[in-house]
Design an enzyme around this catalytic site. Structure first.
Site, short mmCIF file in Angstrom:
data_model
loop_
_atom_site.label_atom_id
_atom_site.label_comp_id
_atom_site.label_asym_id
_atom_site.label_seq_id
_atom_site.Cartn_x
_atom_site.Cartn_y
_atom_site.Cartn_z
CB VAL A 14 -0.95 0.02 1.23
CG1 VAL A 14 -1.70 1.34 1.30
CG2 VAL A 14 -1.93 -1.14 1.17
CD GLU A 155 -5.65 -0.57 0.74
OE1 GLU A 155 -5.88 -0.82 -0.45
OE2 GLU A 155 -5.66 -1.42 1.64
NE ARG A 158 -8.82 -4.95 -8.24
CZ ARG A 158 -9.14 -4.99 -9.51
NH1 ARG A 158 -9.86 -6.00 -9.97
NH2 ARG A 158 -8.75 -4.06 -10.37
CB CYS A 264 -7.79 -7.07 2.39
SG CYS A 264 -6.45 -5.93 2.06
CE LYS A 267 -5.43 -6.32 7.72
NZ LYS A 267 -5.87 -4.96 8.00
NE ARG A 336 0.50 -10.18 3.47
CZ ARG A 336 0.43 -8.85 3.37
NH1 ARG A 336 0.32 -8.11 4.44
NH2 ARG A 336 0.49 -8.27 2.19
C1 UDX Z 1 -9.14 -6.97 -1.57
C2 UDX Z 1 -10.12 -5.93 -2.12
O1 UDX Z 1 -10.55 -6.32 -3.43
C3 UDX Z 1 -9.47 -4.57 -2.17
O2 UDX Z 1 -10.42 -3.61 -2.60
C4 UDX Z 1 -8.97 -4.24 -0.78
O3 UDX Z 1 -8.37 -2.98 -0.73
C5 UDX Z 1 -8.03 -5.30 -0.25
O4 UDX Z 1 -8.68 -6.57 -0.30
P1 UDX Z 1 -7.07 -8.38 -2.48
O5 UDX Z 1 -7.01 -8.99 -1.11
O6 UDX Z 1 -5.80 -7.94 -3.11
O7 UDX Z 1 -8.04 -7.11 -2.47
O8 UDX Z 1 -7.70 -9.47 -3.44
P2 UDX Z 1 -9.02 -9.70 -4.27
O9 UDX Z 1 -8.69 -9.68 -5.71
O10 UDX Z 1 -10.11 -8.84 -3.81
O11 UDX Z 1 -9.32 -11.24 -3.86
C6 UDX Z 1 -9.60 -11.61 -2.52
C7 UDX Z 1 -9.81 -13.11 -2.43
O12 UDX Z 1 -11.01 -13.50 -3.05
C8 UDX Z 1 -8.72 -13.94 -3.07
O13 UDX Z 1 -8.45 -15.07 -2.26
C9 UDX Z 1 -9.32 -14.35 -4.41
O14 UDX Z 1 -8.78 -15.52 -4.94
C10 UDX Z 1 -10.77 -14.54 -4.00
N1 UDX Z 1 -11.71 -14.37 -5.14
C11 UDX Z 1 -11.84 -13.16 -5.76
C12 UDX Z 1 -12.50 -15.45 -5.54
O15 UDX Z 1 -12.41 -16.55 -4.97
N2 UDX Z 1 -13.39 -15.26 -6.56
C13 UDX Z 1 -13.54 -14.06 -7.20
O16 UDX Z 1 -14.40 -13.97 -8.09
C14 UDX Z 1 -12.73 -12.98 -6.78
#
Ligand code: UDX
Length: 453
Positions: A14, A155, A158, A264, A267, A336
Site C-alpha cells: 500500500v 485504500e 487489489r 484484507c 482480517k 498471507r
Molecule cells: C481486496 C479488495 O478487493 C481490495 O479492494 C482491498 O483494498 C483489499 O482486499 P485483495 O485482497 O488484493 O483485495 O484481493 P481480491 O482480488 O479482492 O481477492 C480476494 C480473495 O477472493 C482472493 O483469495 C481471491 O482468490 C478470492 N476471489 C476473488 C475469488 O475466490 N473469486 C472471485 O471472483 C474474486
C-alpha cells in the site's frame, strides 16, 4: 498543477504504491521504512513484491527526483529535498489481526509517538491502512496537536493490480471532521477525476470494512451456490453469468474458489465482527460469511478425498498429491491467509504427501536479491516446492489447482498426464477447460459444474 510535499510511512504494497503513484501525479514524495536494508534496495529500484508496473514506476519517479526513500518515520516527515517538512503524512502501516480478531495498532501508535513533535503546524496526517472505526479519533488523541488534522483515506487496492487501481479508482474516500483538511487530501488525487466521497472520519473508516465484507459475502454466497449447483445438477458458470447481467449484481467477483483469503478480506471480516460485537450488534450475516469460508476449505479436502478414493470417507494416508498454486490469488507472490495453504495443511493432516508448484514461488537465478517468500529448506509451510509443474505431477494420484494462474491453462497437460499415477485434476478455480483435460486423458473436477462429482 498544485504539488504537495507528501511523506509516506511504511513501504509495504500500500505504502509503496501510494508513494510511487502520488509522485507520478506530480507530488514530492519521501517514503520512510524502518527496514534499512529494504530502503537501500528501493533506492536501487529493487522492489521485493510482485506488483505489475510498480518497480518501473519507482525507478521512473526516483530518476525524476520526485520520489526518495529514507530510514525511519522521523526522516520521512522532515527530510524533503528542499529541507522543508511534509505537508501531508500518509500512514501505510501494518494493522495485523491481533488476539480475537482485534486489529493490532501498535505500529500506528509507535509512529505517531515518534513523529508527533516533528510535524509542522497545519500538517495533515492521513490513515491509509484499514483500521478500526475510531482510529482517526484515537490518532488525534495520541498526537495531541490541535494544529494537526487526522484524515481517514482508505485504500481499495487489489494486490496484483495496485498501481492500476490507484490510478483508476472507482472512488476516492476522504473522511475528516475538519472539512478543510479533507479537501486538501482529496486535492492530491484531483488529476484522477474520480468520484470523491467527503465524509466524517468514522464513516470513511467503516466504508472500507463495508466494501470488503460485502465482497467476502458475495464470494461466500457464490461458493455456497456452487455447492448447491452440484447437488441439484445445475452449473455455477451459467448461474453466475445469468445473475451477473443484473446490473445490481454485476459480473465481477462471482467466481467460485477454494475460499477467499489474502491480507484484507479475512482480517477485515474478523475486525468488523469485533466492531459489531463491541457495539453490541449481532452481525449474523457476517458470521455466516466467515463460517461458509472456513467450511469451503474442508469441502475442497472432501472433494479431493472423493475424487482420489472414490469414497466420501476414503483415506488420504500416503496419497501423493500435486498442488498447483499456493498464493492466495494469481498475480501475486503473497501467501498471507492463502486458502491454498489452509487446504494444504488439512490435506497433510489427513495423511497426504504433497508437492507444490507456483509460478511466483520459483527462485530467480538472475536476481539473487529476491528470495522466495516464506520458503524454508525448499518448503513452504512444510510443503516441498518444485520449480517445474511436471515435477509436481510426477507420481501424483491427483493434481489440485488452488490458484487461478492463467499460465496453468497453457501447460502441456498430456505431459502432465503421462507422469501421473492417476489422471485426476481437481480444479478449485474452474480455471481449466474440461475438454482440453479430457483430450489429454485427464478427468477434471471443478466446483459447481454439471459434470462435478
Ligand atoms: C481486496 C479488495 O478487493 C481490495 O479492494 C482491498 O483494498 C483489499 O482486499 P485483495 O485482497 O488484493 O483485495 O484481493 P481480491 O482480488 O479482492 O481477492 C480476494 C480473495 O477472493 C482472493 O483469495 C481471491 O482468490 C478470492 N476471489 C476473488 C475469488 O475466490 N473469486 C472471485 O471472483 C474474486
Amino acid at each position: 498543477m498544485f504539488t504537495r510535499r507528501v511523506a509516506v510511512v511504511g513501504t509495504g504494497y500500500v505504502g509503496l504504491t501510494t508513494g510511487a503513484c502520488l509522485a507520478s501525479l506530480g507530488h514530492q514524495v519521501v517514503c520512510g521504512d524502518i527496514d534499512a536494508a529494504k530502503v537501500e534496495r528501493l533506492r536501487r529500484g529493487v522492489v521485493d513484491i510482485v506488483e505489475p508496473g510498480l518497480a518501473e514506476l519507482v525507478t521512473e519517479q526516483v530518476s525524476a527526483g520526485r520520489l526518495s526513500f529514507v530510514v525511519g518515520a522521523s526522516s520521512a516527515v522532515t527530510d524533503f529535498p528542499d529541507e522543508l517538512d511534509a505537508e501531508i503524512v500518509f500512514l501505510c502501516l501494518p494493522t495485523p489481526m491481533g488476539v480475537g480478531g482485534v486489529a493490532d495498532l501498535r505500529a500506528v501508535e509507535a509512529v505517531v509517538e515518534e513523529t508527533r513533535h516533528l510535524l509542522a503546524a497545519g500538517t495533515v496526517v492521513v490513515n491509509k491502512s484499514t483500521v478500526p472505526v475510531g482510529t482517526a479519533a484515537r490518532t488525534a488523541e495520541l498526537l495531541d496537536r490541535a494544529d494537526v488534522s487526522v484524515v481517514s483515506n482508505p485504500e481499495f487496492l487489489r494486490e496484483g493490480s495496485a498501481v492500476h487501481d490507484f490510478l483508476n479508482p472507482d472512488r476516492i474516500v476522504v473522511g475528516c471532521d475538519a472539512a478543510e483538511a479533507a479537501e486538501r487530501v482529496a486535492a492530491l488525487y484531483a488529476r484522477l477525476g474520480a468520484p470523491t466521497v467527503l465524509t466524517d472520519a468514522a464513516s470513511a473508516e467503516l466504508m472500507k470494512y463495508a466494501a470488503n465484507c460485502f465482497l467476502a459475502m458475495k464470494l461466500s454466497y457464490v461458493n455456497a451456490m456452487a455447492e448447491l449447483c452440484e447437488r441439484v445438477g445445475a452449473d455455477i458458470s451459467d448461474v453466475t453469468e445469468g445473475i451477473g447481467y443484473d446490473r445490481r449484481i454485476g459480473q465481477a467477483f462471482l467466481s467460485p474458489g477454494p475460499g477467499w483469503g489474502g491480507s484484507c478480506l479475512p482480517k477485515d471480516t474478523h475486525a468488523l465482527l469485533q466492531v459489531a460485537d463491541a457495539a453490541d450488534f449481532e452481525f449474523r450475516l457476517l458470521r455466516a460469511t466467515i463460517d461458509t469460508n472456513t467450511r469451503q476449505r474442508q469441502r475442497i479436502v472432501d472433494k479431493v478425498r472423493h475424487a482420489v478414493t472414490g469414497r466420501r470417507a476414503g483415506s488420504l494416508t500416503r496419497v501423493r498429491l500435486g498442488l498447483l498454486g499456493l498464493t492466495f490469488k494469481a498475480g501475486t507472490d503473497d501467501l498471507r491467509d492463502s486458502p491454498a495453504l489452509a487446504i494444504a495443511a488439512l490435506l497433510r493432516q489427513a495423511g497426504a504427501e504433497l508437492v507444490a508448484y507456483d509460478p511466483a514461488l520459483v527462485a530467480d537465478p538472475n536476481n539473487p536479491d529476491k528470495t522466495v517468500p516464506g520458503m524454508v529448506d525448499g518448503m513452504i509451510d512444510g510443503v516441498p516446492l518444485v520449480s517445474d509443474p511436471v515435477e509436481a505431477a510426477q507420481g501424483a494420484e491427483a493434481l489440485v489447482v488452488l490458484t487461478e494462474w492463467p499460465q496453468f491453462r497453457q501447460l502441456d497437460w498430456s505431459a502432465m498426464a503421462g507422469v501421473m499415477k492417476q489422471p485426476t485434476v481437481i480444479d478449485t478455480r474452474n480455471l481449466l477447460d474440461p475438454a482440453t483435460l479430457r483430450r489429454a486423458g485427464l478427468t477434471g473436477i471443478g466446483l459447481g459444474r454439471r459434470e462435478a462429482a
